[in-house]
Design a protein around this motif. Structure first.
Motif, mmCIF file in Angstrom:
data_model
loop_
_atom_site.group_PDB
_atom_site.id
_atom_site.type_symbol
_atom_site.label_atom_id
_atom_site.label_comp_id
_atom_site.label_asym_id
_atom_site.label_seq_id
_atom_site.Cartn_x
_atom_site.Cartn_y
_atom_site.Cartn_z
ATOM 1 N N SER A 268 51.680 31.678 30.042
ATOM 2 C CA SER A 268 51.383 31.327 31.868
ATOM 3 C C SER A 268 52.916 31.714 31.702
ATOM 4 O O SER A 268 54.059 31.617 31.070
ATOM 5 C CB SER A 268 51.186 30.574 31.430
ATOM 6 O OG SER A 268 49.723 30.277 30.924
ATOM 7 N N LEU A 287 53.319 28.572 41.810
ATOM 8 C CA LEU A 287 52.068 29.669 41.157
ATOM 9 C C LEU A 287 51.798 29.914 39.502
ATOM 10 O O LEU A 287 53.178 30.021 39.156
ATOM 11 C CB LEU A 287 52.249 30.746 42.261
ATOM 12 C CG LEU A 287 51.139 32.224 41.839
ATOM 13 C CD1 LEU A 287 50.064 31.668 42.354
ATOM 14 C CD2 LEU A 287 52.016 33.165 42.190
ATOM 15 N N TYR A 289 51.457 32.172 36.767
ATOM 16 C CA TYR A 289 50.895 33.803 36.694
ATOM 17 C C TYR A 289 50.505 33.742 35.663
ATOM 18 O O TYR A 289 50.824 33.737 34.595
ATOM 19 C CB TYR A 289 51.984 34.818 37.256
ATOM 20 C CG TYR A 289 50.866 35.900 38.181
ATOM 21 C CD1 TYR A 289 50.710 35.716 39.427
ATOM 22 C CD2 TYR A 289 51.427 36.450 37.651
ATOM 23 C CE1 TYR A 289 50.862 37.219 39.386
ATOM 24 C CE2 TYR A 289 51.867 38.655 37.732
ATOM 25 C CZ TYR A 289 50.968 38.283 39.514
ATOM 26 O OH TYR A 289 51.012 39.576 39.996
ATOM 27 N N SER A 291 49.500 37.443 33.388
ATOM 28 C CA SER A 291 49.508 38.989 33.414
ATOM 29 C C SER A 291 48.459 39.097 32.480
ATOM 30 O O SER A 291 47.718 39.027 31.859
ATOM 31 C CB SER A 291 50.698 39.550 32.374
ATOM 32 O OG SER A 291 49.948 40.711 32.218
ATOM 33 N N ALA A 305 54.667 38.355 41.761
ATOM 34 C CA ALA A 305 54.467 37.061 42.041
ATOM 35 C C ALA A 305 55.790 37.019 43.315
ATOM 36 O O ALA A 305 54.695 36.575 44.303
ATOM 37 C CB ALA A 305 54.929 36.249 40.867
ATOM 38 N N GLU A 308 52.693 38.969 45.551
ATOM 39 C CA GLU A 308 51.803 37.977 46.548
ATOM 40 C C GLU A 308 52.586 36.736 47.563
ATOM 41 O O GLU A 308 51.627 36.268 48.459
ATOM 42 C CB GLU A 308 50.874 37.134 44.915
ATOM 43 C CG GLU A 308 49.806 36.818 45.231
ATOM 44 C CD GLU A 308 48.970 36.319 44.125
ATOM 45 O OE1 GLU A 308 48.406 35.460 43.849
ATOM 46 O OE2 GLU A 308 49.089 37.324 42.655
#
Length: 614
Positions: A268, A287, A289, A291, A305, A308
């Motif tokens: 993560s 966040l 994220y 992959s 990221a 986004e």
């Protein structure tokens, strides 16, 4: 998230200063608050005996909690002000008249004045703060004026006005607080030199001033000028306790995005986003994220990221503060800064502190909201270590207890899904073994336990643990073999401190499988071991106590089981019975049996004392 779920995660909140945001049913922010200790403050809202009706109404609407960790209570107060004005939560009492926090302003003019203002004009002047309260802002200005001769008047000191010669020196000049630039006694160059030093001081660089005060204090005390030295000592103590409280950053840091990046062992990635407007944090979000593209690098993940988060929060910041360059080029007009020191470095550290806190809280909350998840990971690890065919959801552990073979007993504790199942615990009196023979005792107990379970068609355990070495494991295996039952058996091996250090296991030859101290698996095995010890020893102690208490009564002729029970229930112990008078015994069991019991404990008592009970 329900109120009960929120209560479960409250102990996971950090004990640090910061701001908290309560989220409503539709995802909007309904309340913003500040705290010196986030855990203590937020937990106070969820006490069941809250008196305030407003607070009870607020709590009923809460469906989530977010927070931002900052460096001090003062920063939390100012951040709270910024967040309230940004989000306008309906449960906050907005500051009356749109009150703002005070700032110290160095005006953009000839021979700049330094003042405390609440609504300074954005005319190119330098701004410092805002400060938590006016007292702190005025204290900063007072400290500056104490150190530097700065004018306090409102005169127009442009060159042509000074040249007209219409101004006269004032009291501030005569007491040494001003060098009278109004009459040309101080040049603008000299004055601006002081302003540059004051600017550095207001940005928080107090070290040079503290050293100056120390030197001056020592010089004056060396000259025996103690009263003057005391003044500098007090100033020094004030400075050492004083901090120039900006928001989270100086005012000139405007329209800036800060991103920090953190990776986890499970794959993560965590990215924290902060947006600053005029030195105030107005948006914060972390966040998680993961992959979806095999082989994607950390730089590619970070760049994705950033894109986004900027899109999600519609950010048009012209500067990004990052821990490393991810090769992000979505907007060529954006400046990327990778700070090594200074205010921007502190901002990056604040973002990193929040992303690390988010990561810690994630695991703590998962354990609180789903405690079985961690236990399932532990028993899963046990399966892998022992190469078992299935996860050991049902574990039983045996232990013997005796003192030199007296009152031998055994105990069995049961753990299901990593938790003790006390209703399934069993106690055993050893029947067929004479003397202290642990192996034979273990074989007897295991045979009795699983013969009964097989006959009753009960589910057998997935794993049996013996609190001992090869001999204990062998005894259990022999018992299972005689029953035709196949259950994996492992031994708990102890180190020099008598703590579980390894599992003794193997289909053929036994081998030690090390268990790392303080790992979750270690703690489970340690808990099982401690529980079977406690249960066996308690049972043995109870049995031994009963044996000792009832032994003297058993040898008194004429006293049966019913009389013995009556005496023990009344006097609670043999000692209590022996201490009772004949009168007390007569009231409980009658005169005839009372005389027998009394004489048994008092053989030298005279006949007169026994007859004198009417």
């Amino acid at each position: 998230m329900t109120i009960d779920e929120i209560r479960k995660i409250l102990p996971t909140l950090p004990e640090a200063p910061g701001c908290y945001k309560y989220i409503g049913q539709t995802g909007e922010i309904i309340y913003v608050g500040k705290a010196k200790n986030l855990r203590r403050r937020v937990s106070s809202y969820f006490q069941r005996d809250i008196q305030s009706s407003k607070t009870r109404l607020l709590v009923r609407q809460i469906r989530g909690i977010e927070y931002v960790v900052v460096g001090s209570e003062a920063e939390a107060l100012i951040l709270e002000n910024a967040l309230i004005k940004e989000h306008k939560p309906r449960y906050n009492i907005l500051l009356k008249d749109d009150k703002t926090y005070p700032e110290v302003v160095i005006h953009r003019e000839h021979f700049p004045r330094i003042r405390v203002e609440r609504r300074p004009a954005r005319d190119g002047s330098q701004h410092f703060g805002p400060y938590p309260n006016a007292g702190m802002a005025h204290a900063a200005v007072a400290m500056v004026r104490d150190l530097y001769p700065i004018r306090t008047c409102d005169l127009d000191l442009s060159p042509h006005k000074i040249a007209q010669g219409k101004y006269k020196v004032c009291l501030e000049y005569h007491i040494g607080k001003c060098k009278a630039p109004c009459v040309g006694y101080q040049t603008e160059e000299d004055y601006d030199h002081n302003i540059r030093e004051i600017t550095s001081l207001l940005r928080g660089n107090l070290r040079d001033v503290i050293e100056l005060y120390k030197d001056e204090m020592l010089r004056l005390s060396g000259e025996l000028r103690f009263e003057e030295a005391q003044i500098y000592k007090e100033r020094l103590q004030y400075l050492e306790n004083y901090q120039v409280k900006h928001t989270v950053a100086p005012h000139h840091i405007h329209n800036v995005d800060v991103f920090s990046f953190e990776e986890d062992a499970d794959g993560s990635t965590y990215v924290n986003f902060m947006h600053l407007t005029q030195g105030m944090v107005t948006q914060v979000y972390t966040l998680e994220y993961r992959s979806l593209i095999e082989g994607e690098t950390r730089e590619e993940l970070f760049a994705s990221a950033i894109t986004e988060l900027r899109q999600r929060f519609a950010s048009h910041a012209r500067e990004l503060i990052l821990p490393f360059d991810p090769g992000w080029q979505d907007d060529v007009n954006v400046t990327i800064t990778i700070p090594q020191r200074g205010d921007k470095k502190k901002l990056l550290e604040l973002s990193e502190r929040n992303v690390q806190q988010y990561k810690v809280d994630k695991y703590k909350r998962a354990e609180r909201l789903n405690p079985d998840q961690k236990l399932m990971q532990v028993v899963g690890d046990l399966k892998q270590r022992l190469s078992l065919e299935r996860v050991p959801m049902h574990i039983e552990c045996f232990d013997n207890s005796n003192i030199q073979g007296s009152d031998p007993v055994a105990a069995c504790v049961v753990f299901k899904r990593g938790r003790p199942s006390k209703k399934d615990y069993r106690k055993f009196n050893i029947r067929s073994v004479e003397g202290p023979d642990d192996y034979a005792s273990m074989k007897e107990v295991v045979t009795r336990r699983y013969r009964r379970m097989v006959e009753a068609q009960e589910a057998l355990p997935d794993l049996i643990l013996a609190d001992g070495g090869k001999g204990q494991v062998g005894a259990i295996r022999d018992a299972l073999s005689s029953l035709g039952v196949e259950i994996p058996v492992a031994g708990l091996v102890k180190d020099d401190r008598h703590r579980t250090a390894a599992l003794l296991y193997g289909e053929d030859a036994l081998r030690e499988i090390p268990v790392r101290h303080h790992s979750p698996t270690f703690h489970l095995l340690e808990q099982i071991q401690a529980e079977v010890h406690r249960f066996a020893i308690t049972f043995h102690r109870d049995k031994r106590s009963k044996s000792q208490l009832s032994s003297r009564l058993d040898y008194i002729k004429g006293v049966g089981a019913k009389t013995k029970d009556t005496l023990l229930s009344t006097f609670h112990s043999v000692q209590g019975i022996s201490s009772a008078t004949l009168v007390d015994l007569t009231r409980v069991i009658g005169p005839s049996k009372a005389r027998i019991v009394y004489n048994a404990f008092h053989p030298d008592a005279s006949e007169e004392s026994s007859v004198s009970v009417g």
